[in-house]
Design a protein around this motif. Structure first.
Motif, PDB file in Angstrom:
ATOM      1  N   GLY A   1       0.796  -1.226   0.000  1.00 49.86           N
ATOM      2  CA  GLY A   1       0.000   0.000   0.000  1.00 49.86           C
ATOM      3  C   GLY A   1       0.823   1.266   0.000  1.00 49.86           C
ATOM      4  O   GLY A   1       0.292   2.348  -0.273  1.00 49.86           O
ATOM      5  N   ASP A   2       2.118   1.160   0.300  1.00 53.21           N
ATOM      6  CA  ASP A   2       2.987   2.347   0.296  1.00 53.21           C
ATOM      7  C   ASP A   2       3.305   2.774  -1.136  1.00 53.21           C
ATOM      8  O   ASP A   2       3.363   1.948  -2.048  1.00 53.21           O
ATOM      9  N   ILE A   3       3.529   4.074  -1.314  1.00 49.49           N
ATOM     10  CA  ILE A   3       3.983   4.611  -2.596  1.00 49.49           C
ATOM     11  C   ILE A   3       5.503   4.737  -2.499  1.00 49.49           C
ATOM     12  O   ILE A   3       6.016   5.453  -1.638  1.00 49.49           O
ATOM     13  N   VAL A   4       6.209   4.030  -3.368  1.00 54.11           N
ATOM     14  CA  VAL A   4       7.669   3.997  -3.299  1.00 54.11           C
ATOM     15  C   VAL A   4       8.279   4.216  -4.679  1.00 54.11           C
ATOM     16  O   VAL A   4       7.592   4.132  -5.699  1.00 54.11           O
TER      17      VAL A   4
ATOM     18  N   THR B   1       9.229  -7.954  -5.053  1.00 52.23           N
ATOM     19  CA  THR B   1       8.247  -6.912  -4.747  1.00 52.23           C
ATOM     20  C   THR B   1       7.555  -6.501  -6.043  1.00 52.23           C
ATOM     21  O   THR B   1       8.213  -6.326  -7.061  1.00 52.23           O
ATOM     22  N   LYS B   2       6.216  -6.364  -5.992  1.00 53.07           N
ATOM     23  CA  LYS B   2       5.457  -5.937  -7.162  1.00 53.07           C
ATOM     24  C   LYS B   2       4.980  -4.501  -6.954  1.00 53.07           C
ATOM     25  O   LYS B   2       4.374  -4.187  -5.930  1.00 53.07           O
ATOM     26  N   ILE B   3       5.300  -3.650  -7.936  1.00 58.78           N
ATOM     27  CA  ILE B   3       4.921  -2.239  -7.873  1.00 58.78           C
ATOM     28  C   ILE B   3       4.025  -1.906  -9.068  1.00 58.78           C
ATOM     29  O   ILE B   3       4.344  -2.252 -10.205  1.00 58.78           O
ATOM     30  N   LYS B   4       2.917  -1.230  -8.776  1.00 57.09           N
ATOM     31  CA  LYS B   4       1.984  -0.808  -9.833  1.00 57.09           C
ATOM     32  C   LYS B   4       2.112   0.695 -10.013  1.00 57.09           C
ATOM     33  O   LYS B   4       1.892   1.463  -9.079  1.00 57.09           O
ATOM     34  N   ASN B   5       2.489   1.117 -11.233  1.00 53.02           N
ATOM     35  CA  ASN B   5       2.686   2.547 -11.477  1.00 53.02           C
ATOM     36  C   ASN B   5       1.381   3.226 -11.891  1.00 53.02           C
ATOM     37  O   ASN B   5       0.324   2.592 -11.945  1.00 53.02           O
ATOM     38  N   ALA B   6       1.454   4.517 -12.174  1.00 58.12           N
ATOM     39  CA  ALA B   6       0.260   5.312 -12.490  1.00 58.12           C
ATOM     40  C   ALA B   6      -0.438   4.837 -13.761  1.00 58.12           C
ATOM     41  O   ALA B   6      -1.636   5.066 -13.940  1.00 58.12           O
ATOM     42  N   LEU B   7       0.296   4.188 -14.664  1.00 62.81           N
ATOM     43  CA  LEU B   7      -0.290   3.693 -15.920  1.00 62.81           C
ATOM     44  C   LEU B   7      -0.926   2.313 -15.755  1.00 62.81           C
ATOM     45  O   LEU B   7      -1.467   1.761 -16.705  1.00 62.81           O
TER      46      LEU B   7
ATOM     47  N   PHE C   1       7.376   7.339  -0.134  1.00 64.81           N
ATOM     48  CA  PHE C   1       6.611   8.580  -0.055  1.00 64.81           C
ATOM     49  C   PHE C   1       5.480   8.506   0.960  1.00 64.81           C
ATOM     50  O   PHE C   1       4.796   9.504   1.201  1.00 64.81           O
ATOM     51  N   SER C   2       5.271   7.328   1.556  1.00 59.86           N
ATOM     52  CA  SER C   2       4.149   7.135   2.481  1.00 59.86           C
ATOM     53  C   SER C   2       4.554   7.208   3.947  1.00 59.86           C
ATOM     54  O   SER C   2       3.702   7.163   4.818  1.00 59.86           O
ATOM     55  N   MET C   3       5.843   7.294   4.226  1.00 60.43           N
ATOM     56  CA  MET C   3       6.297   7.288   5.618  1.00 60.43           C
ATOM     57  C   MET C   3       6.017   8.615   6.322  1.00 60.43           C
ATOM     58  O   MET C   3       5.837   8.664   7.529  1.00 60.43           O
TER      59      MET C   3
END
Length: 200
Positions: free
Chosen positions: A123-126, A143-149, A166-168
């Motif tokens: 759930g964090d934005i990294v 780790t799986k990251i989903k970008n804005a697209l 960016f979530s800390m």
């Protein structure tokens, strides 16, 4: 002949080599589903933060593999295979496998360190290796990251050293507005405050 066939079928079905493995498999599935439901209920609680959700997610995967291993060992023992010698040989095999799978072990250890250091959670934005987005899945290997697209990038845990989270903490958002000289500043200030309340 039909009676003999029926007797053989009954003997086969009542043989422990037939029904015990099925019982082990069913028990493994039932136990895992019970634990999974309990963990899902815990992770959906209002007071559970992202770090706890990540720990629960990892714990669920570890439990799954432990249950499967126990079920396999139980089935092998039914067929007369000495599981104690298998367990004892895991130590030697572990050393050989460890040398062969150094990258995988490195990913695993990196995943443990990421979790213990609380670098990020689900759930964090990294931003990792130039890829910025939301952490949608965190495992001990990757780790799986989903970008804005909407693109999902899978990153091995040992492939990076630096993470920007960016979530800390609360981040400052600076927006430059071009307005004409005759703009009513008080009215503009009120509009921006109303907009800020709606956004937040």
């Amino acid at each position: 002949m039909d009676k003999i066939k029926d007797i053989k079928i009954v003997e086969f079905i009542t043989n422990e080599k037939f029904y015990v493995p099925i019982v082990y498999i069913l028990m493994a599935i039932i136990i895992y589903n019970i634990i999974k439901r309990v963990l899902i209920k815990i992770s959906n609680g209002k007071l559970v933060d992202n770090k706890k959700k990540t720990v629960i997610f990892l714990f669920k995967n570890i439990i799954k593999y432990l249950i499967y291993i126990c079920a396999i060992l139980g089935i092998l023992s039914v067929y007369g295979i000495d599981t104690s010698s298998i367990i004892a040989s895991i130590g030697i095999a572990g050393l050989v496998i460890g040398l062969a799978l150094q990258d995988i072990i490195s990913d695993f250890l990196s995943g443990v360190l990421i979790l213990s250091d609380n670098k990020y959670s689900i759930g964090d934005i990294v931003e990792i290796g130039g890829c910025k987005g939301e952490v949608i899945n965190f495992g001990l290997m990757s780790t799986k990251i989903k970008n804005a697209l909407g693109e999902i990038k899978i990153i091995s845990n040992s492939s990076f050293k630096e993470v920007t989270n960016f979530s800390m903490a609360n981040t400052n958002l600076v927006i430059n507005l071009d307005v004409s000289y005759d703009t009513d500043i008080d009215k503009l200030d009120k509009v921006l405050k109303d907009l800020n309340d709606k956004v937040l």
